[in-house]
Scaffold this motif. Sequence first.
Motif, PDB file in Angstrom:
ATOM      1  N   ARG A 275      15.964   6.403 -11.791  1.00  0.00           N
ATOM      2  CA  ARG A 275      15.769   7.857 -11.864  1.00  0.00           C
ATOM      3  C   ARG A 275      14.632   8.248 -12.799  1.00  0.00           C
ATOM      4  O   ARG A 275      14.412   9.428 -13.051  1.00  0.00           O
ATOM      5  N   ILE A 276      13.897   7.291 -13.327  1.00  0.00           N
ATOM      6  CA  ILE A 276      12.857   7.652 -14.304  1.00  0.00           C
ATOM      7  C   ILE A 276      11.664   8.326 -13.626  1.00  0.00           C
ATOM      8  O   ILE A 276      11.424   8.116 -12.441  1.00  0.00           O
ATOM      9  N   ASP A 277      10.958   9.152 -14.402  1.00  0.00           N
ATOM     10  CA  ASP A 277       9.741   9.787 -13.897  1.00  0.00           C
ATOM     11  C   ASP A 277       8.661   9.781 -14.989  1.00  0.00           C
ATOM     12  O   ASP A 277       8.885   9.249 -16.089  1.00  0.00           O
ATOM     13  N   GLU A 278       7.543  10.384 -14.661  1.00  0.00           N
ATOM     14  CA  GLU A 278       6.368  10.303 -15.553  1.00  0.00           C
ATOM     15  C   GLU A 278       6.618  10.874 -16.960  1.00  0.00           C
ATOM     16  O   GLU A 278       6.290  10.200 -17.949  1.00  0.00           O
ATOM     17  N   PRO A 279       7.206  12.089 -17.100  1.00  0.00           N
ATOM     18  CA  PRO A 279       7.448  12.576 -18.470  1.00  0.00           C
ATOM     19  C   PRO A 279       8.397  11.667 -19.264  1.00  0.00           C
ATOM     20  O   PRO A 279       8.222  11.485 -20.476  1.00  0.00           O
TER      21      PRO A 279
ATOM     22  N   ARG B 168      10.092   6.196  -5.932  1.00  0.00           N
ATOM     23  CA  ARG B 168       9.189   7.025  -5.097  1.00  0.00           C
ATOM     24  C   ARG B 168       9.051   8.423  -5.674  1.00  0.00           C
ATOM     25  O   ARG B 168      10.025   9.022  -6.108  1.00  0.00           O
ATOM     26  N   GLY B 169       7.832   8.945  -5.717  1.00  0.00           N
ATOM     27  CA  GLY B 169       7.599  10.318  -6.178  1.00  0.00           C
ATOM     28  C   GLY B 169       7.784  10.516  -7.667  1.00  0.00           C
ATOM     29  O   GLY B 169       7.945  11.647  -8.126  1.00  0.00           O
ATOM     30  N   SER B 170       7.746   9.425  -8.455  1.00  0.00           N
ATOM     31  CA  SER B 170       8.027   9.560  -9.890  1.00  0.00           C
ATOM     32  C   SER B 170       6.773   9.846 -10.711  1.00  0.00           C
ATOM     33  O   SER B 170       6.864  10.018 -11.927  1.00  0.00           O
ATOM     34  N   GLY B 171       5.590   9.907 -10.050  1.00  0.00           N
ATOM     35  CA  GLY B 171       4.358  10.228 -10.782  1.00  0.00           C
ATOM     36  C   GLY B 171       3.619   8.970 -11.209  1.00  0.00           C
ATOM     37  O   GLY B 171       3.915   7.862 -10.747  1.00  0.00           O
TER      38      GLY B 171
ATOM     39  N   LEU C 291       2.285   4.255 -14.944  1.00  0.00           N
ATOM     40  CA  LEU C 291       1.378   3.399 -15.721  1.00  0.00           C
ATOM     41  C   LEU C 291       0.404   4.259 -16.529  1.00  0.00           C
ATOM     42  O   LEU C 291       0.116   3.971 -17.693  1.00  0.00           O
ATOM     43  N   GLY C 292      -0.081   5.341 -15.897  1.00  0.00           N
ATOM     44  CA  GLY C 292      -0.998   6.257 -16.589  1.00  0.00           C
ATOM     45  C   GLY C 292      -0.349   6.868 -17.820  1.00  0.00           C
ATOM     46  O   GLY C 292      -1.002   7.021 -18.864  1.00  0.00           O
ATOM     47  N   ALA C 293       0.941   7.211 -17.715  1.00  0.00           N
ATOM     48  CA  ALA C 293       1.655   7.803 -18.856  1.00  0.00           C
ATOM     49  C   ALA C 293       1.739   6.803 -20.012  1.00  0.00           C
ATOM     50  O   ALA C 293       1.580   7.163 -21.188  1.00  0.00           O
ATOM     51  N   THR C 294       1.955   5.546 -19.685  1.00  0.00           N
ATOM     52  CA  THR C 294       2.034   4.490 -20.711  1.00  0.00           C
ATOM     53  C   THR C 294       0.671   4.300 -21.377  1.00  0.00           C
ATOM     54  O   THR C 294       0.572   4.176 -22.599  1.00  0.00           O
ATOM     55  N   ILE C 295      -0.370   4.290 -20.574  1.00  0.00           N
ATOM     56  CA  ILE C 295      -1.725   4.073 -21.092  1.00  0.00           C
ATOM     57  C   ILE C 295      -2.142   5.228 -22.009  1.00  0.00           C
ATOM     58  O   ILE C 295      -2.722   5.019 -23.076  1.00  0.00           O
TER      59      ILE C 295
ATOM     60  N   PHE D 112      17.421   0.584  -3.364  1.00  0.00           N
ATOM     61  CA  PHE D 112      16.694   1.820  -3.699  1.00  0.00           C
ATOM     62  C   PHE D 112      15.821   1.667  -4.942  1.00  0.00           C
ATOM     63  O   PHE D 112      15.000   2.538  -5.244  1.00  0.00           O
ATOM     64  N   ALA D 113      15.961   0.573  -5.679  1.00  0.00           N
ATOM     65  CA  ALA D 113      15.170   0.398  -6.907  1.00  0.00           C
ATOM     66  C   ALA D 113      13.919  -0.444  -6.689  1.00  0.00           C
ATOM     67  O   ALA D 113      13.148  -0.656  -7.623  1.00  0.00           O
ATOM     68  N   VAL D 114      13.691  -0.917  -5.459  1.00  0.00           N
ATOM     69  CA  VAL D 114      12.545  -1.819  -5.243  1.00  0.00           C
ATOM     70  C   VAL D 114      11.489  -1.170  -4.356  1.00  0.00           C
ATOM     71  O   VAL D 114      11.758  -0.219  -3.626  1.00  0.00           O
ATOM     72  N   GLU D 115      10.269  -1.717  -4.440  1.00  0.00           N
ATOM     73  CA  GLU D 115       9.157  -1.308  -3.573  1.00  0.00           C
ATOM     74  C   GLU D 115       9.044  -2.305  -2.419  1.00  0.00           C
ATOM     75  O   GLU D 115       9.666  -3.368  -2.432  1.00  0.00           O
ATOM     76  N   SER D 116       8.183  -1.990  -1.444  1.00  0.00           N
ATOM     77  CA  SER D 116       7.849  -2.998  -0.442  1.00  0.00           C
ATOM     78  C   SER D 116       6.818  -3.945  -1.061  1.00  0.00           C
ATOM     79  O   SER D 116       6.148  -3.595  -2.044  1.00  0.00           O
TER      80      SER D 116
END
Length: 463
Positions: free
Chosen positions: A106-110, A140-143, A146-150, A180-184
Amino acid sequence: MADRPTPRRLIIENCAVATVDAGDTRYERGHLVISEGVIEAVGPGPAPEPPPGEGIPGRRVDAEGHLATPGLVNTHHHFYQWLTRGMATDHNLFDWLVALYPVWARIDEPMVGAAARASLAMMARGGVTTASDHHYIFPRGSGDLLGATITAGREVGIRLTATRGSMDRGESDGGLPPDFAVESTEEALRGTEEAVDTHHDPSFGSMLHIAAAPCSPFSVSTELMREAAVLARRKGVRLHTHGSETVEEEKFCHELFGMGPTDYFETTGWLGEDVWMAHCVHMTDADIVAFARTGTGVAHCPSSNARLAAGTARVPDLLRAGVPVGLGVDGTASNEAGELHTELRNALLVNRLGPHREKALTVDDALRLATMGGARVLGRDAEIGSLEPGKLADLVLWRLDGLGHSTIADPVAALVLGPPAPISLALVGGKPVVEDGRLLGVDEETVAREARAQARRLAEAAP
Ligand SMILES: [Zn+2]
């Protein structure tokens, strides 16, 4: 906050110096001269006076009562976990992951930005000047996670190896994480390539490296392991993953691949000088030989390994074989302290458990793991990790004349075995990031408040 100026010339005098050079040279009372962010001189006694007419005005620090060491290097962390500390406190790795995956999904960019800022702030004010983050969950759709971390790394002001992690083996493919927690596989590879192209800076003194980091054998397909290794080598970046952490992982590898983790890594192109792996607890003699032969590095995370009852990595055997070994905090969901001093101390202590192991690791070994060892593991040993002329001025002045340390004569023993030492000054490329125990890039109270607010948001969003 205003940008902090880098003094052109900085002289530090009257302190003990542990250089962590090849001979472990120490000066009981020595000096450092820093010019344009690079170490110009280090040696015993007071700093030499510059020739007449060549003296560049700068700053002079009287470091009486202090020990100067290279800045600490953290080689393994998951910054986002700052929001899920203190949960599933009595679980082994697999049970702990199964309990936390639904929350992390459930995590997102903020949330990631606030968690990264807090993780970095906690480490920086404890003497870390280079940190690595392993982020492997991208809902998906979480923003732009990586940019937020950088961005957080830039604000706190320390060097960052931000790895673009990934998971593509969900439960329905025999993996541990829920689907639901993985990418392709394609999304993971595309995201990794984009991260490298957008952010990786390989220059001398770089503040930001990117590495490719599929999460673990039990959450990543064999195809993604193989293709990530090919991609990383094509792009000239490093590779990172978790390996040989628990007996459950070992069993998983034998059941699914018909071999142990190290053999599996070798068959997928994952042993080499450009690879470092977290944990490496359950290593046979042959595994250690394979790591030494290929120059594969290890991020030793003693607190996390104890917290999850994973076991004790064979660090003295790894070092004797010539394997590069650094230290890691690991994510703060399995090491709530979130700072590296504990790892110097615990690396020494856990590796001495057992009869006749009093020389398994010395205090100088512990400091080397946390500095030069980490620099080597992250591929930056030509730039950082020791106090030598020509290297970047990443260093820490630890105050050792106070209550916690003043009766310990050996300054390195005081630093490693004593309580966390106060920091009077921490520099990254000659630029102050901590002064008198306070962070200069971010406000600690604001960081704490925002992290708490985002942790609440996550708790409310979680199932
Ligand atoms: Zn980890």
